[in-house]
Design a protein around this motif. Structure first.
Motif, PDB file in Angstrom:
ATOM      1  N   ASP A  59      58.296   3.243  -4.830  1.00 20.47           N
ATOM      2  CA  ASP A  59      59.637   2.666  -4.697  1.00 20.47           C
ATOM      3  C   ASP A  59      59.664   1.785  -3.442  1.00 20.47           C
ATOM      4  O   ASP A  59      60.359   0.781  -3.391  1.00 20.47           O
ATOM      5  N   ASP A  60      58.888   2.191  -2.436  1.00 16.08           N
ATOM      6  CA  ASP A  60      58.807   1.436  -1.175  1.00 16.08           C
ATOM      7  C   ASP A  60      57.321   1.251  -0.825  1.00 16.08           C
ATOM      8  O   ASP A  60      56.905   1.485   0.317  1.00 16.08           O
ATOM      9  N   ASN A  61      56.563   0.834  -1.826  1.00 20.98           N
ATOM     10  CA  ASN A  61      55.121   0.566  -1.639  1.00 20.98           C
ATOM     11  C   ASN A  61      54.384   1.631  -0.841  1.00 20.98           C
ATOM     12  O   ASN A  61      53.716   1.339   0.162  1.00 20.98           O
ATOM     13  N   LEU A 198      52.628   7.265  12.894  1.00 22.14           N
ATOM     14  CA  LEU A 198      53.716   8.112  12.387  1.00 22.14           C
ATOM     15  C   LEU A 198      54.939   7.256  12.065  1.00 22.14           C
ATOM     16  O   LEU A 198      55.561   6.677  12.955  1.00 22.14           O
ATOM     17  N   ASP A 199      55.225   7.195  10.782  1.00 22.23           N
ATOM     18  CA  ASP A 199      56.317   6.363  10.282  1.00 22.23           C
ATOM     19  C   ASP A 199      57.669   6.855  10.806  1.00 22.23           C
ATOM     20  O   ASP A 199      57.937   8.059  10.823  1.00 22.23           O
ATOM     21  N   VAL A 200      58.510   5.924  11.192  1.00 20.81           N
ATOM     22  CA  VAL A 200      59.850   6.206  11.744  1.00 20.81           C
ATOM     23  C   VAL A 200      59.911   7.522  12.537  1.00 20.81           C
ATOM     24  O   VAL A 200      60.777   8.369  12.325  1.00 20.81           O
ATOM     25  N   HIS A 327      53.651  -5.144   8.361  1.00 16.94           N
ATOM     26  CA  HIS A 327      54.127  -5.309   6.984  1.00 16.94           C
ATOM     27  C   HIS A 327      55.645  -5.333   6.877  1.00 16.94           C
ATOM     28  O   HIS A 327      56.179  -5.527   5.783  1.00 16.94           O
ATOM     29  N   ASP A 328      56.358  -5.093   7.964  1.00 17.78           N
ATOM     30  CA  ASP A 328      57.824  -5.128   7.958  1.00 17.78           C
ATOM     31  C   ASP A 328      58.377  -6.377   8.637  1.00 17.78           C
ATOM     32  O   ASP A 328      59.593  -6.565   8.703  1.00 17.78           O
ATOM     33  N   GLN A 329      57.491  -7.162   9.206  1.00 19.18           N
ATOM     34  CA  GLN A 329      57.910  -8.330   9.976  1.00 19.18           C
ATOM     35  C   GLN A 329      57.409  -9.603   9.306  1.00 19.18           C
ATOM     36  O   GLN A 329      56.426  -9.563   8.577  1.00 19.18           O
TER      37      GLN A 329
END
Ligand code: NOJ
Length: 556
Positions: A59-61, A198-200, A327-329
């Motif tokens: 859903d969010d790669n 570590l994500d978020v 990948h978010d920028q």
């Protein structure tokens, strides 16, 4: 300052979906990565941060994980993973995997169980709550548009999802959940990985009672889940239970909304929490009220102030990460440089900055080629859930101006960085023999790895040199930082110093010529050129800088 391998390393981020496809399904995979390791070795990087490789409904790669011990089907098998890791290690490249544990996928077996009944043993793995007056439990918004709560008819309760509704937040208050996380970390460490991103990581701890958030910002509720009340307790515990067992392990926390004060704890020099953090101030400074699709113009003086603050205030106390893209920028050359006439010069200038600051530098795939933002014909071409939800929310169901939103998406949208790697000028840039999952950036015919490797003056070769120099000179890694001419709206000028070793860095952030005056505080006995994106010698003196010129000198 304690020496560590991860302080001296240059990390390369791979977004597997877009790196290299090996089987023609249009989606990058692990075998594809393995086939490109010689390229990474040639570039000279020390470690790879691999975006999520786990089983996921995408859903969010992949940032929605349904099995933390399984491999994403499209990416291959556990054998492929083992082979990739082994081939990296053979080449002296360490492997940092992504760990996404603020939330799981709603298809994870924990959540499938959790939603079955209020007394299910997994119920407390997630954040369930009764509604308030027939509505959501509070006013928090999802970072992917809409409410952060989803109603579940089966048990007449809501669950929290700070991201998409297919990414339910795990309940970190539950010690069993935390132990599950530590077990997962052990599993991958035993497999031989060298650490985690570590994500978020700043979002695990929420204010008890989950009160309403202030409504003056895009992400409502944020002050109740960013750097929450128990966050450092959680990281201390993780450190005792996991990090302390693996001496050389590296951890980097993605900590949006982190302040310098918080970073001093997350990335403390005493090693009590993580190795380092990603701060977000420089990549969010254009957001108005925290809304990424509502932007103010870029301001170099403000940007420098942020970058310099993170240099000086963590000095000796905590370790920094240095990045311009991920990948978010969007692509850094499109954002802060000039992706047309001065593409090469400006991309080199930007990375001269990243590679001459204190902290661990990260290069996102394709940045070493100067890959640019993409321009699609239609909103339908975008795949990113954040973009698509924002469009539905604001244009389809709201009254936002579609042209304005499109302009913002073209500037800042995440798919800019996710277009497939441009390896050569053959069909689909050599990324796949099939149909790419996300449309290629058409400029792959001119901008690609084959072209860059063949051109001795390319961004690729410049990046290679930046890495070599950083490996050679400790001052680039450990030196303290001092900025000059702070109010200059065109130039960024700073020095680094480690004992007798000194470095001066001069960066022209504009497409015009600019006058540089050697700061009078700087005394030079002897100097030599460290690197430059134009022809230059090592004489430190006043000079006229050419468009996007970057010069770094070593001097005593
Ligand atoms: C941060 C990741 O980098 C991003 O891609 C993802 O959408 C969110 N966290 C949610 O996991």
């Amino acid at each position: 300052m304690d020496k560590k391998w991860w302080k001296e390393a240059v990390v390369y981020q791979i977004y597997p979906r877009s790196f290299q496809d090996s089987n023609g399904d249009g989606i990058g995979d692990l075998k594809g990565i393995t086939s490109r390791l010689d390229y990474l070795q040639e570039l000279g990087i020390d470690a790879v941060w691999l975006s999520p490789h786990y089983k996921s409904p995408n859903d969010d790669n992949g940032y929605d994980i349904s099995d933390y011990r399984g491999i994403m089907e499209e990416f291959g098998t556990m054998e492929d993973f083992d082979e990739m890791q082994e081939e990296m290690h053979k080449r002296g490249i360490r492997l940092i995997v992504d760990l996404v544990v603020n939330h799981s996928s709603d298809e994870h077996k924990w959540f499938v169980e959790s939603r079955k009944s209020k007394d299910n043993p997994y119920r407390d793995y997630y954040m369930w709550s009764d509604g308030k007056d027939g509505k959501e439990p509070n006013n928090w918004t999802s970072r992917f548009s809409g409410s952060a709560w989803e109603y579940d008819e089966n048990t007449d309760q809501y669950y929290l999802h700070i991201f998409s509704k297919k990414q339910p937040d795990l309940n970190w208050e539950n010690p069993v959940v935390r132990d599950e996380v530590y077990d997962i970390m052990d599993f991958w460490m035993q497999k031989g990985v060298d650490g985690f991103r570590l994500d978020v990581a700043s979002m695990y701890s929420k204010t008890p009672g989950l009160p309403d958030g202030k409504t003056d910002r895009a992400n409502i509720g944020e002050e109740h889940y960013q750097n929450g009340p128990r966050i450092h307790e959680f990281f201390n515990e993780m450190n005792q239970k996991v990090m302390s067992k693996y001496k050389d392990m590296m951890t980097v926390g993605e900590t949006s909304a982190v302040t310098v004060e918080e970073a001093k704890k997350y990335a403390a020099a005493d090693g009590s929490e993580m190795s380092m953090v990603f701060q977000f101030e420089h990549v969010t400074m254009e957001y108005i009220n925290g809304d990424k699709f509502n932007l103010r113009p870029f301001d170099l003086v403000a940007f420098k102030k942020i970058m310099s603050k993170w240099q000086t205030e963590l000095e000796g106390l905590a370790w920094n990460s240095l990045y311009l893209a991920n990948h978010d920028q969007p692509r850094s050359v499109s954002r802060w440089g000039d992706d047309k006439k001065y593409r090469k010069e400006s991309a080199k200038m930007l990375y001269t900055m990243i590679m001459t600051m204190q902290g661990t530098p990260y290069i996102y795939q394709g940045e070493e080629l100067g890959m640019t933002n993409v321009k699609y014909d239609s909103i339908e071409d975008y795949q990113d859930i954040q973009i698509r939800n924002a469009w539905d929310d604001r244009v389809v169901n709201g009254n936002a101006n579609p042209d304005e939103l499109m302009k913002a998406i073209e500037y800042i949208g995440r798919d800019n960085a996710r277009t497939p790697m441009q390896w050569d000028d053959s069909a689909n840039g050599g990324f796949t023999t099939g149909k790419p999952w996300l449309k290629m950036n058409e400029n792959y015919r001119e901008i690609n790895a084959a072209e860059s490797r063949a051109d001795s003056d390319s961004i690729f070769h410049y990046m290679q040199k930046l890495i070599q120099q950083r490996h050679k000179y400790d001052v680039a890694v450990y030196g303290s930082f001092c900025e000059y001419d702070k109010e200059n709206p065109d130039l960024y000028v700073y020095t680094r110093q480690l004992g007798e070793q000194k470095m001066l860095v001069v960066l022209n952030f504009t497409k015009e010529e600019q006058k540089f005056t050697l700061p009078k505080e700087i005394e030079v006995k002897k100097s030599e050129l460290y690197i430059s994106n134009y022809e230059n010698d090592g004489t430190m003196e006043d000079k006229m800088l050419r468009p996007y010129e970057a010069i770094a000198y070593l001097y005593v």
